[in-house]
Design a protein around this motif. Structure first.
Motif, PDB file in Angstrom:
ATOM      1  N   VAL A 247       0.834  -1.212   0.000  1.00 30.87           N
ATOM      2  CA  VAL A 247       0.000   0.000   0.000  1.00 30.87           C
ATOM      3  C   VAL A 247       0.864   1.256   0.000  1.00 30.87           C
ATOM      4  O   VAL A 247       1.998   1.255   0.472  1.00 30.87           O
ATOM      5  N   LEU A 248       0.295   2.319  -0.539  1.00 31.69           N
ATOM      6  CA  LEU A 248       1.004   3.596  -0.558  1.00 31.69           C
ATOM      7  C   LEU A 248       1.012   4.203   0.840  1.00 31.69           C
ATOM      8  O   LEU A 248      -0.011   4.235   1.512  1.00 31.69           O
ATOM      9  N   ARG A 249       2.186   4.690   1.247  1.00 33.45           N
ATOM     10  CA  ARG A 249       2.320   5.373   2.534  1.00 33.45           C
ATOM     11  C   ARG A 249       3.619   6.164   2.513  1.00 33.45           C
ATOM     12  O   ARG A 249       4.550   5.845   1.771  1.00 33.45           O
ATOM     13  N   CYS A 250       3.701   7.195   3.326  1.00 36.86           N
ATOM     14  CA  CYS A 250       4.908   8.007   3.394  1.00 36.86           C
ATOM     15  C   CYS A 250       5.930   7.337   4.311  1.00 36.86           C
ATOM     16  O   CYS A 250       5.622   6.371   5.003  1.00 36.86           O
ATOM     17  N   ASP A 251       7.138   7.868   4.308  1.00 37.14           N
ATOM     18  CA  ASP A 251       8.210   7.274   5.101  1.00 37.14           C
ATOM     19  C   ASP A 251       8.111   7.611   6.586  1.00 37.14           C
ATOM     20  O   ASP A 251       8.259   6.734   7.425  1.00 37.14           O
ATOM     21  N   PHE A 252       7.855   8.884   6.910  1.00 38.91           N
ATOM     22  CA  PHE A 252       7.886   9.312   8.301  1.00 38.91           C
ATOM     23  C   PHE A 252       6.728  10.226   8.654  1.00 38.91           C
ATOM     24  O   PHE A 252       6.186  10.918   7.803  1.00 38.91           O
ATOM     25  N   VAL A 253       6.386  10.206   9.932  1.00 39.78           N
ATOM     26  CA  VAL A 253       5.464  11.180  10.503  1.00 39.78           C
ATOM     27  C   VAL A 253       6.229  11.823  11.649  1.00 39.78           C
ATOM     28  O   VAL A 253       6.782  11.136  12.509  1.00 39.78           O
ATOM     29  N   ILE A 254       6.274  13.146  11.641  1.00 39.76           N
ATOM     30  CA  ILE A 254       6.991  13.907  12.664  1.00 39.76           C
ATOM     31  C   ILE A 254       5.971  14.783  13.378  1.00 39.76           C
ATOM     32  O   ILE A 254       5.153  15.437  12.729  1.00 39.76           O
ATOM     33  N   SER A 255       6.023  14.763  14.695  1.00 44.55           N
ATOM     34  CA  SER A 255       5.073  15.600  15.443  1.00 44.55           C
ATOM     35  C   SER A 255       5.666  16.008  16.775  1.00 44.55           C
ATOM     36  O   SER A 255       6.661  15.448  17.233  1.00 44.55           O
ATOM     37  N   SER A 256       5.022  16.992  17.384  1.00 46.97           N
ATOM     38  CA  SER A 256       5.446  17.416  18.715  1.00 46.97           C
ATOM     39  C   SER A 256       5.061  16.321  19.708  1.00 46.97           C
ATOM     40  O   SER A 256       4.030  15.682  19.574  1.00 46.97           O
ATOM     41  N   ILE A 257       5.924  16.107  20.684  1.00 45.29           N
ATOM     42  CA  ILE A 257       5.681  15.048  21.673  1.00 45.29           C
ATOM     43  C   ILE A 257       4.591  15.469  22.647  1.00 45.29           C
ATOM     44  O   ILE A 257       3.662  14.718  22.915  1.00 45.29           O
ATOM     45  N   ALA A 258       4.724  16.654  23.167  1.00 46.11           N
ATOM     46  CA  ALA A 258       3.724  17.171  24.104  1.00 46.11           C
ATOM     47  C   ALA A 258       2.896  18.220  23.380  1.00 46.11           C
ATOM     48  O   ALA A 258       3.423  19.067  22.683  1.00 46.11           O
ATOM     49  N   GLY A 259       1.635  18.125  23.523  1.00 49.22           N
ATOM     50  CA  GLY A 259       0.771  19.117  22.891  1.00 49.22           C
ATOM     51  C   GLY A 259       0.447  18.773  21.442  1.00 49.22           C
ATOM     52  O   GLY A 259       0.656  17.653  20.985  1.00 49.22           O
ATOM     53  N   ASN A 260      -0.032  19.792  20.744  1.00 47.66           N
ATOM     54  CA  ASN A 260      -0.516  19.557  19.386  1.00 47.66           C
ATOM     55  C   ASN A 260      -0.068  20.676  18.440  1.00 47.66           C
ATOM     56  O   ASN A 260      -0.827  21.161  17.632  1.00 47.66           O
ATOM     57  N   ALA A 261       1.200  21.078  18.566  1.00 47.94           N
ATOM     58  CA  ALA A 261       1.707  22.187  17.754  1.00 47.94           C
ATOM     59  C   ALA A 261       1.686  21.865  16.268  1.00 47.94           C
ATOM     60  O   ALA A 261       1.281  22.683  15.458  1.00 47.94           O
TER      61      ALA A 261
END
Length: 184
Positions: free
Chosen positions: A81-95
């Protein structure tokens, strides 16, 4: 304590896809310790030394985590299936949350019609859809949402132009011994 994204990937995502066999869900993740970092896929570590990664991320804010989304999806037997390599996000909160597809290829492979750039668009789109299926509202909670295709050009392989240049240089080497310096 797990971030909202890791919690989602360990609990909600598997349930929505019918995975209830009790196996441990692995989420490969790394936390960069500098505001500028480089990442690369299919390596032992996600975060690479400066100059060795494919995608360079500059972030000045909350601590972030980089999740190997491609590896995560593969554990469910969804390798095609199609998918991107990485997901990057803030650890705390929802910035913010960033979906990143990256490649290291020749310029022609990236830019040609139907090339990697076009495929990356679909990979990012399908990855985002995976977070929006059903009644999930995880993405709506993030203040900033980004889809990023990043690439680094490979050098051209040794080919005809290089062979021709080498051949010309060899001809010059053959002629040079015939030239002698005159002694006064």
């Amino acid at each position: 304590m797990d971030s909202a994204l890791v919690k989602f990937l360990k609990e909600d995502y598997p349930k929505r896809h019918g995975i209830t066999d009790g196996r441990e869900i692995l989420v490969r993740r790394e936390e960069p310790h500098r505001p500028t970092f480089e990442i690369s896929d299919k390596k032992e570590t996600i975060i690479q030394e400066e100059g060795k990664g494919v995608s360079r991320i500059r972030w000045q804010g909350d601590q972030v985590e980089v999740i190997d989304f491609e590896g995560y999806i593969n554990q469910f037997g969804e390798e095609g299936v199609l998918r991107c390599d990485f997901v990057i996000s803030s650890i705390a909160g929802n910035a913010f949350i960033l979906f990143n597809e990256l490649t290291h290829a020749l310029k022609e492979s990236i830019d040609k019609k139907g090339g990697k750039r076009a495929k990356a668009y679909h990979q990012l789109e399908e990855s985002i859809k995976r977070f929006c299926e059903g009644e999930w509202d995880l993405l709506d909670k993030y203040k900033k949402r980004v889809a990023l295709f990043s690439f680094r050009y490979k050098d051209k392989p040794i080919g005809e132009p290089t062979k021709k240049t080498r051949k010309k240089l060899r001809k010059m080497q053959v002629r040079l011994p015939n030239i002698r310096e005159e002694q006064p």
